[in-house]
Design a protein around this motif. Structure first.
Motif, mmCIF file in Angstrom:
data_model
loop_
_atom_site.group_PDB
_atom_site.id
_atom_site.type_symbol
_atom_site.label_atom_id
_atom_site.label_comp_id
_atom_site.label_asym_id
_atom_site.label_seq_id
_atom_site.Cartn_x
_atom_site.Cartn_y
_atom_site.Cartn_z
ATOM 1 N N LYS A 151 0.749 -1.173 0.084
ATOM 2 C CA LYS A 151 -0.016 0.034 0.044
ATOM 3 C C LYS A 151 0.842 1.236 -0.027
ATOM 4 N N ILE A 152 1.807 1.252 0.528
ATOM 5 C CA ILE A 152 2.642 2.419 0.786
ATOM 6 C C ILE A 152 3.548 2.527 -0.617
ATOM 7 N N ARG A 153 3.780 1.605 -1.091
ATOM 8 C CA ARG A 153 4.394 1.599 -2.691
ATOM 9 C C ARG A 153 3.588 2.344 -3.572
ATOM 10 N N SER B 278 0.973 4.051 -2.887
ATOM 11 C CA SER B 278 0.837 5.439 -2.485
ATOM 12 C C SER B 278 1.944 6.416 -3.063
#
Lengths: 567, 337
Positions: free
Chosen positions: B49-51, B53
């Motif tokens: 999810k961080i990637r 975002s």
């Protein structure tokens, strides 16, 4: 409890200073050799950012040095006994202390807490503490100071959200426009969050330095003792240690991964003290239960190849795994590589103390003879070159880890010991960013585990091991279906273990949880799914003129900076 | 001359475009991960999810074109707006190049780092040039004299000792034992009176000395050998035969000719100033551009690495042109038309 802590800190401050006053101790210099990149802990790239932010933003409750949960922005920690946790374990209700204010003077309300939860749980925020909000169905404000968190299933350990340095409360007014995809663009807010902590940010230079001043609105009248603080980053661990222990330029230095003898030499200068704290981190060898033969192509390191089980040619034999563990002298590894920062460990779950098993302590004594005998008896006999083999399968191990001088030293020693039991070892080291990176296209990640043995450190956040222990269930096996991102790296699978994990997730009583966790740990250890080596602590140093430092492995190391003072 | 410069500048455009693509392609193919430094306790789904975002879920060419547009159009426009106050178009909605690690505009990070890098690395470079010219000239003119022997010896040491060694040595001698200078550089220090000026000088002395020693050693060696080549030339004999003063012969004729290769070296070294001194900055915690680059590389902060390396590429191409133009002034035989 909150009041008692305050009184203790107050008495301590009065005792050490005679009279204490906010800002009376001047300036404190903190040195982290990894510089802070952001002060928003939810978007941080690592511990350094979270700890730099912990001076400013605070959670509802923290963990003390022994892993006990302390009320921080609340008067008491909700439990089943005091009615804060629902009897069916599906909700927890927190009540904020009276009169709490942000550093800008506005009151802290339940809306801020609710907002913080929404902020992290938003799909597009890229929040790295999402795991702590696992199972949260809703967070609602009951009144101005009461927050009710409801879970979608019974949660025996409900202290995930808003407990500990990774999930502090953000101010709604400041971050309201920064939610979701906008989280990336709120540089001003991310670089200077408004908090309730003892300090406020005066200047932030990303990847370099943070300067703070005392928070005029801090809830304890005479704290913090320091009027200003700097959090300088950069350089390396050895020079950070030198700045505290030898030149006295800094008051506190973090994470001193320095060769033990070098550190001892610096301490001899008499300017500072080295402090350690042991959290959950254990350096371990992972054993690959699946065949990683390159000739298998796409079926490498998968549990099933063409529908047939794909066990490792020799590590599937428990005798081999056991012999590998017996041949290792953990005392020597600790002494050479870690010094004060490590303790030999026979458990993959070595802390908190209550959960640590003593059933496996036999591994502390190296037994090369016994390992040789075990392999002889199991039919693994020395071949022409001295390497043992059975049915034409030689004991040839590819042993990989990340690039790091201590790890390479450990590898070399282990290779020698394994040679003594007739195991031929090939060593390999991979750059940490690649090894721990999640690129599914790279063959070198720890998740793919295209090797026989790999070594790294892992642990868990907070003090509850439920999620950590559930990492070795069958479903978690790291393979192509989950992009090699499952946490069961050895791809061990035992329905009995899965049953224990399920039982743990529905048990609330602490003593019962401890018993189940110990059983799970022992099961993993007796099967040699992993070979634990060293329980790793964190090492920091502080100047001898600084008082009140209390190292903490369960929360930010700077958790009690409000009570720090100058001698 | 003008057409020459214009032609070179025009040729530079496609060169730089190719360079920018190559950098982007290499960085993208490199097996690194911006979430790689997060604690292992953070589960893979969260990392994914961080990637996402950060925009890493988009295909490479999309990210390249986006970056190119940001670098070539948005960032210059922002710079213009900040300096002139004129608003052009939708200035709020323009996406800037944002670093993965800090989530702040890359250009602001670079601007923040510029002062300490220019001060420390720039001053060391200037001092290096100033020191090396007389030493190089005298060493060559009095070849095999005591001065030359000592100069050669010292510059060989400076040339061969890495800065991480000399830097550490200085910290241990002057920082730890003698306590003369601080070993931690304070980037927040603002020079506003005599006292802060002294502090600034004190904290600059060690890193600047280390770098000057290295730079001066290198330049001295080059200048000395270049001088030696020229001292035996026919035109030197002619000049002397004409009865010109020895000073004029050495400083006017020989030095001027000897400087041609050295000027190239100096000009091509200037982009290096902006690149910072990665190791020296790290040792003394100067935290300039070099340290920014190395942190970005370690943290897989691709927008930051891409932008920094591309700026270096632009500077290198630019100073190449400057070096070529400088030849024309130093050597009347070279004329561009």
């Amino acid at each position: 409890m909150k009041i008692r802590l305050t009184v203790v800190l107050l008495l301590l401050a009065i005792f050490t200073l005679g009279l204490a006053q906010r800002g009376s101790a001047g300036h404190v210099n903190i040195l982290y050799w990894q510089a802070a990149s952001t002060l928003n802990p939810y978007l941080s790239g690592g511990t350094k950012d979270i700890e730099a932010a912990s001076l400013v933003v605070e959670p509802l409750a923290r963990c003390d040095q022994d892993g006990n949960i302390l009320p921080w922005l609340v008067d008491e920690v909700p439990t089943i006994e005091n009615g804060g946790v629902a009897a069916d374990l599906t909700s927890i209700t927190w009540k904020l202390s009276d009169g709490l204010v942000w550093s800008d003077g506005s009151p802290v309300t339940s809306a801020d807490v609710v907002f913080t939860g929404e902020y992290c749980m938003d799909e597009n925020s890229g929040c790295n503490s999402l795991q702590q909000f696992d199972g949260v169905a809703s967070i609602e404000a009951v009144d101005d100071s009461t927050i009710k968190i409801t879970f979608d299933a019974p949660k025996p350990f409900p202290y995930g959200p808003f407990v500990g340095a990774t999930t502090p409360i953000l101010q709604k007014a400041q971050f309201a426009d920064c939610i979701g995809a906008n989280a990336q663009n709120c540089t001003d807010a991310n670089f200077a969050p408004i908090g309730t902590g003892p300090f406020v940010v005066t200047d932030f230079r990303a990847n370099d330095v943070v300067t703070y001043k005392a928070n005029d609105n801090y809830r304890v009248a005479d704290q913090p003792a320091f009027a200003t603080a700097t959090f300088k980053g950069g350089g390396d661990a050895a020079s950070a240690a030198r700045a505290v222990l030898e030149t006295g330029e800094a008051d506190y230095a973090w994470n001193l991964q320095v060769e033990p003898e070098i550190l001892a030499g610096m301490v001899a200068a008499g300017k500072g003290t080295v402090v350690t704290a042991f959290g959950a981190n254990v350096e371990r060898l992972m054993v690959n239960f699946t065949n990683d033969d390159p000739s298998l192509g796409d079926y490498r390191s998968l549990q099933f190849a063409n529908g047939a089980p794909n066990p490792h040619p020799f590590l599937a034999d428990i005798n081999v795994r056991k012999a590998l563990s017996m041949a290792i002298d953990r005392e020597i590894l600790t002494e050479i590589g870690y010094g004060k920062a490590g303790k030999p460990s026979c458990n993959v779950l070595a802390a908190p103390a209550a959960y640590a098993s003593t059933a496996n302590d036999g591994c502390l004594v190296q037994d090369i003879e016994g390992a040789n005998k075990l392999l002889d008896d199991a039919g693994w006999l020395p071949g022409p070159g001295g390497t043992r083999e059975k049915n034409g399968v030689p004991l040839k191990i590819l042993y990989q880890t990340s690039t790091n001088s201590v790890r390479q030293g450990t590898q070399a020693l282990v290779k020698e010991w394994w040679k003594e039991i007739g195991v031929d070892t090939e060593l390999r080291n991979i750059d940490a960013a690649v090894f721990f990176g999640g690129d599914p296209a790279s063959p070198d990640t720890y998740g793919k585990f295209y090797a026989d043995i790999e070594m790294y450190t892992n642990g868990f956040n907070g003090t509850d091991p439920e999620v950590y222990m559930a990492g070795w269930t069958c479903d978690e096996a790291s393979d192509v279906t989950n992009d090699w991102l499952g946490s069961n790296i050895p791809r061990y699978c035992d329905p009995a273990y899965d049953a224990l994990a399920a039982k743990l997730s529905s048990t609330a009583a602490f003593a019962d949880r401890v018993a189940i966790v110990k059983e799970m740990n022992d099961m993993l250890m007796k099967n040699y799914v992993m070979i634990p080596l060293i329980h790793r602590g964190s090492v920091s140093a502080h100047s001898n003129t600084l008082t009140g430092v209390q190292m903490n492995a369960w929360d930010s190391e700077l958790w009690n900076i409000a009570g720090w003072n100058r001698k | 001359m003008f057409t020459f410069v214009l032609r070179r500048l025009l040729i530079a455009i496609p060169t730089l475009l190719v360079i920018s693509f190559v950098i982007f392609f290499i960085l993208d193919s490199a097996p690194n991960d911006p979430t790689g430094n997060l604690p292992l306790t953070i589960p893979p789904e969260v990392r994914q999810k961080i990637r996402d975002s950060l925009g890493l879920d988009q295909p490479m060419y999309v990210r390249y074109v986006k970056w190119l547009r940001q670098f070539l159009i948005y960032e210059p426009l922002n710079l213009l707006e900040e300096n002139t106050g004129i608003k052009i178009g939708d200035s709020e909605g323009r996406l800037r190049i944002v670093s993965y690690a800090t989530r702040s505009p890359v250009m602001e990070l670079i601007a923040e780092r510029m002062p300490q890098t220019l001060w420390v690395v720039g001053v060391a470079y200037l001092l290096g040039i100033i020191i090396s010219i007389p030493i190089g000239v005298i060493s060559a003119y009095r070849q095999y004299s005591i001065f030359d022997q000592v100069g050669t010896f010292v510059s060989l040491i400076g040339f061969s000792l890495p800065t991480f060694f000399t830097g550490l040595l200085m910290i241990i001698i002057f920082g730890v034992k003698l306590r003369w200078f601080p070993s931690v550089y304070d980037t927040t220090l603002v020079v506003k009176d005599w006292k802060t000026f002294v502090l600034q000088v004190k904290q600059m002395i060690m890193p600047v000395t280390v770098l000057t020693f290295f730079n001066a050693s290198r330049l001295t060696r080059f200048l000395r050998s270049s001088m030696l080549d020229n001292l035996n030339m026919d035109y030197v004999r002619t000049a002397r035969a004409k009865g010109q003063k020895e000073q004029v012969v050495v400083w006017g004729h020989v030095l001027r000719n000897s400087l041609i290769p050295v000027v190239t070296l100096i000009a091509l070294g200037i982009p290096g100033i902006f690149g910072g001194a990665i190791i020296t900055e790290q040792i003394f915690r100067v935290n300039g551009l070099g340290q920014l680059l190395i942190i970005a590389i370690q943290g897989a902060d691709i927008p930051l690495v891409q932008t920094l390396t591309f700026i270096f590429a632009v500077l290198i191409v630019f100073f190449n042109i400057i070096a070529d133009v400088a030849y024309g002034f130093l050597d009347p035989r070279i004329r561009y038309s």
